[in-house]
Scaffold this motif. Sequence first.
Motif, PDB file in Angstrom:
ATOM      1  N   ILE A 145       0.846  -1.244  -0.079  1.00 36.21           N
ATOM      2  CA  ILE A 145      -0.061  -0.112  -0.058  1.00 36.21           C
ATOM      3  C   ILE A 145       0.957   1.433  -0.031  1.00 36.21           C
ATOM      4  O   ILE A 145       0.530   2.118  -0.781  1.00 36.21           O
ATOM      5  CB  ILE A 145      -0.828   0.035   1.253  1.00 36.21           C
ATOM      6  N   GLU A 146       1.887   1.027   1.009  1.00 36.00           N
ATOM      7  CA  GLU A 146       2.776   2.589   0.842  1.00 36.00           C
ATOM      8  C   GLU A 146       3.520   2.743  -0.220  1.00 36.00           C
ATOM      9  O   GLU A 146       3.945   3.720  -0.765  1.00 36.00           O
ATOM     10  CB  GLU A 146       3.658   2.386   2.102  1.00 36.00           C
ATOM     11  N   TYR A 147       3.953   1.514  -1.083  1.00 39.08           N
ATOM     12  CA  TYR A 147       4.518   1.619  -2.186  1.00 39.08           C
ATOM     13  C   TYR A 147       3.764   2.225  -3.400  1.00 39.08           C
ATOM     14  O   TYR A 147       4.035   3.120  -3.983  1.00 39.08           O
ATOM     15  CB  TYR A 147       4.904   0.054  -2.576  1.00 39.08           C
ATOM     16  N   SER A 148       2.592   1.582  -3.411  1.00 36.79           N
ATOM     17  CA  SER A 148       1.733   2.177  -4.506  1.00 36.79           C
ATOM     18  C   SER A 148       1.390   3.457  -4.444  1.00 36.79           C
ATOM     19  O   SER A 148       1.368   4.251  -5.124  1.00 36.79           O
ATOM     20  CB  SER A 148       0.633   1.189  -4.685  1.00 36.79           C
ATOM     21  N   LEU A 149       0.895   4.020  -3.115  1.00 33.19           N
ATOM     22  CA  LEU A 149       0.564   5.449  -2.859  1.00 33.19           C
ATOM     23  C   LEU A 149       1.612   6.156  -2.889  1.00 33.19           C
ATOM     24  O   LEU A 149       1.261   7.348  -3.075  1.00 33.19           O
ATOM     25  CB  LEU A 149      -0.192   5.386  -1.370  1.00 33.19           C
ATOM     26  N   GLY A 150       2.786   5.841  -2.890  1.00 34.27           N
ATOM     27  CA  GLY A 150       3.844   6.633  -3.018  1.00 34.27           C
ATOM     28  C   GLY A 150       4.383   7.226  -4.282  1.00 34.27           C
ATOM     29  O   GLY A 150       5.019   8.078  -4.610  1.00 34.27           O
ATOM     30  N   ILE A 151       3.632   6.356  -5.208  1.00 32.31           N
ATOM     31  CA  ILE A 151       3.942   6.431  -6.717  1.00 32.31           C
ATOM     32  C   ILE A 151       3.155   7.882  -7.110  1.00 32.31           C
ATOM     33  O   ILE A 151       1.960   7.800  -6.917  1.00 32.31           O
ATOM     34  CB  ILE A 151       3.702   5.116  -7.825  1.00 32.31           C
ATOM     35  N   GLU A 152       3.814   8.954  -7.565  1.00 31.71           N
ATOM     36  CA  GLU A 152       3.183  10.138  -7.861  1.00 31.71           C
ATOM     37  C   GLU A 152       2.405   9.681  -8.966  1.00 31.71           C
ATOM     38  O   GLU A 152       2.519   9.144 -10.079  1.00 31.71           O
ATOM     39  CB  GLU A 152       4.389  11.163  -8.421  1.00 31.71           C
ATOM     40  N   VAL A 158      -0.928   8.049   5.066  1.00 28.83           N
ATOM     41  CA  VAL A 158      -0.445   7.825   3.741  1.00 28.83           C
ATOM     42  C   VAL A 158      -1.852   7.821   2.643  1.00 28.83           C
ATOM     43  O   VAL A 158      -1.366   7.937   1.647  1.00 28.83           O
ATOM     44  CB  VAL A 158       0.227   6.477   3.378  1.00 28.83           C
ATOM     45  N   TYR A 168      12.728   4.791  -6.534  1.00 29.88           N
ATOM     46  CA  TYR A 168      11.890   5.793  -6.964  1.00 29.88           C
ATOM     47  C   TYR A 168      11.544   6.957  -5.937  1.00 29.88           C
ATOM     48  O   TYR A 168      11.893   6.552  -4.833  1.00 29.88           O
ATOM     49  CB  TYR A 168      10.602   5.013  -7.327  1.00 29.88           C
ATOM     50  N   ARG A 215      13.435   6.478  -2.495  1.00 31.77           N
ATOM     51  CA  ARG A 215      13.138   5.203  -1.835  1.00 31.77           C
ATOM     52  C   ARG A 215      13.644   4.056  -2.504  1.00 31.77           C
ATOM     53  O   ARG A 215      13.523   3.958  -3.591  1.00 31.77           O
ATOM     54  CB  ARG A 215      11.667   4.853  -1.424  1.00 31.77           C
TER      55      ARG A 215
END
Lengths: 265, 172
Positions: free
Chosen positions: A49-56, A122, B146, B155
């Motif tokens: 979840i944190e990975y995906s929501l971190g993608i602009e 997040v 990224y 990160r």
Amino acid sequence: MNYKILCIALLLFSCNKKKNFNEVLVIGHGATGLEMTNAFYHYNTAEGIEYSLGIEGCDGVELDLQMAKDGTLWLYHDSSLESETNGNSCVPNLNKEELQQVRYKTLKKEKLVRLDALNFDVFKHKTLFLDIRHLNACNGEFVSMTKMIESLEFLKAYAYLDLRVICILGYENWIEAFDSAGYEVAFPIYDMAEVEQLNVNYPMISGYIMKNKAFSKSEVEEIKSSGKKIFIFEVRSPKGIRSALKKSPDALITDDVKATLIEKY
Amino acid sequence: MAKFGYFVTLLFIFLLSNSSLFGQEKSTSLGLVFSVNRLDFFNGLELRHTSNKAFISGSLEYGINRSLFQSRIFPKTTLGFGWNVLTTEKATLAPMAFYAFSFYKVSPFEHPYHRYHELYSGIQFTYGKTWGVKSSVLGGSITERYYSKIENSQRGIGSIGYLLYLGVYHEL
């Protein structure tokens, strides 16, 4: 002559302006996409979840929600725990203490996640689709709707984050109660015949969830003209993503967020 | 991981400039390679220099799905070195170490690039003299870097990866 035709074709091709899909929300299916070889985290995990929501550009995630015996809410996709984790039985048969021990069968051995244990910071300005499971697949019994709504109550404390929650329900009898509790409700549809009946019986439905291949562009336009939102899922290939975007849905629940962002912009 | 990449690059340059360390049997070949890893299918050109039993190779490739089907350039550069432990008149078998760097642009925002560092070890098999084929099976780690909008910083996340290579080459 042939060169002239080629030049004209190239000119036309280069002038083919890409359609603007800025209004379409990009939502990660299970956060990182289901069964994706390029996903470094398992779906429905805190890390994913944190990975995906971190993608602009990623506007939100869709998560699968199941209620345990003690009323706690857990993110898990499959019916039985055996298929993806070191656990046994089904989520509704176990309690919090038992589910805390469960790990995915992946290299990273991610924990099974409790919804209220997520870091909701997040989710600021994001959209959260909750695919709510109403059945205990191990015994075929319904889980308690009242208890489910009560357990989701804590989400209202995060209203200050501008978090939009959309509940995906698979059981018609739950629609009115979830609507009354203040949740935006989405319902899955598989053909046009269902739409008219649902529009009449459940006008409070905010939008419909559909597989990309099951509905044409004109059918999507027809449904949208009735004031309903359209959320398309089961898209992962560039071709599938393009065809889904061309239907101008309100959101694309995609298995490949990065590929979708490339197509969107 | 990036520091290791610099180290491998320096080692590559050192080996190239001191290739006489490995004896007098030298050859250079140019190859067309196809590979697959967790991210995409790749196609590109590889230059390989063999000196006695040791070899070093480098390639420039592009990701087929991203580049051709999404019109988004996905370049990859690789560096490998190994040692032929089994050599017959036409065939070789070599354990090898391998590093690859690739990146592509995901969105039009301020920090749009996702970058990948891959570090593998495995086995390479070649067959042929002037013209030949090669195949490599490699496993190791892959790291994605990224810009995370949540953390407001770069990160890195790692995982296990694999790389399968097929190629044809011609001795120059």
